[in-house]
Motif scaffolding. Structure first.
Motif, PDB file in Angstrom:
ATOM      1  N   GLU A  45       0.774  -1.268   0.092  1.00  0.00           N
ATOM      2  CA  GLU A  45      -0.016   0.011   0.001  1.00  0.00           C
ATOM      3  C   GLU A  45       0.832   1.348   0.040  1.00  0.00           C
ATOM      4  O   GLU A  45       0.657   2.106  -0.750  1.00  0.00           O
ATOM      5  N   ASP A  48       2.368   1.704  -3.542  1.00  0.00           N
ATOM      6  CA  ASP A  48       1.527   2.099  -4.613  1.00  0.00           C
ATOM      7  C   ASP A  48       1.152   3.856  -4.120  1.00  0.00           C
ATOM      8  O   ASP A  48       1.021   4.482  -5.293  1.00  0.00           O
ATOM      9  N   ARG A  49       1.217   4.144  -2.910  1.00  0.00           N
ATOM     10  CA  ARG A  49       1.015   5.625  -2.638  1.00  0.00           C
ATOM     11  C   ARG A  49       1.963   6.538  -2.951  1.00  0.00           C
ATOM     12  O   ARG A  49       1.754   7.592  -3.527  1.00  0.00           O
ATOM     13  N   GLN A  52       1.844   6.694  -6.623  1.00  0.00           N
ATOM     14  CA  GLN A  52       0.633   7.646  -7.173  1.00  0.00           C
ATOM     15  C   GLN A  52       0.881   9.030  -6.742  1.00  0.00           C
ATOM     16  O   GLN A  52       0.655  10.088  -7.639  1.00  0.00           O
ATOM     17  N   VAL A  53       1.440   9.448  -5.847  1.00  0.00           N
ATOM     18  CA  VAL A  53       1.688  10.897  -5.372  1.00  0.00           C
ATOM     19  C   VAL A  53       2.991  11.421  -6.165  1.00  0.00           C
ATOM     20  O   VAL A  53       2.576  12.477  -6.788  1.00  0.00           O
TER      21      VAL A  53
END
Length: 95
Positions: A45, A48-49, A52-53
């Motif tokens: 997680e 992935d964050r 994405q950011v």
């Protein structure tokens, strides 16, 4: 006439000199002398964050992680953030 791409520093000035995408022309391709490899275990997680950011703000993944670590460590050191630590005692059976 060369047009320099302007970037907006969404991180409050803490990314200055960190290699924002689009500003790498004219700079050495490698910053190996400035940075060192270190491995930390992250959850899927968190990975992935970060992707994405970083992708959403058009900065490199490593640059975002360096900024995030620097920011949180500064806040811990100056007392504006506390690390939520709990001490748990665990009993073990001796063999």
């Amino acid at each position: 006439m060369s047009k320099r791409q302007e970037t907006v520093d969404i991180f409050g000035g803490k990314l200055s000199g960190v290699g924002v995408l689009g500003e790498r022309r004219g700079q050495p391709a490698s910053k190996a002398g400035r940075y060192y490899r270190k491995t930390y275990l992250l959850t899927e997680e968190l990975i992935d964050r970060v992707k994405q950011v970083a992708d959403g703000h058009k900065v490199g993944h490593s640059e975002l992680v360096r900024w995030a670590l620097q920011t949180i460590l500064d806040e811990v050191e100056d007392g504006t953030r506390q690390i939520p630590i709990s001490v748990e005692e665990k009993r073990v059976i001796e063999a």
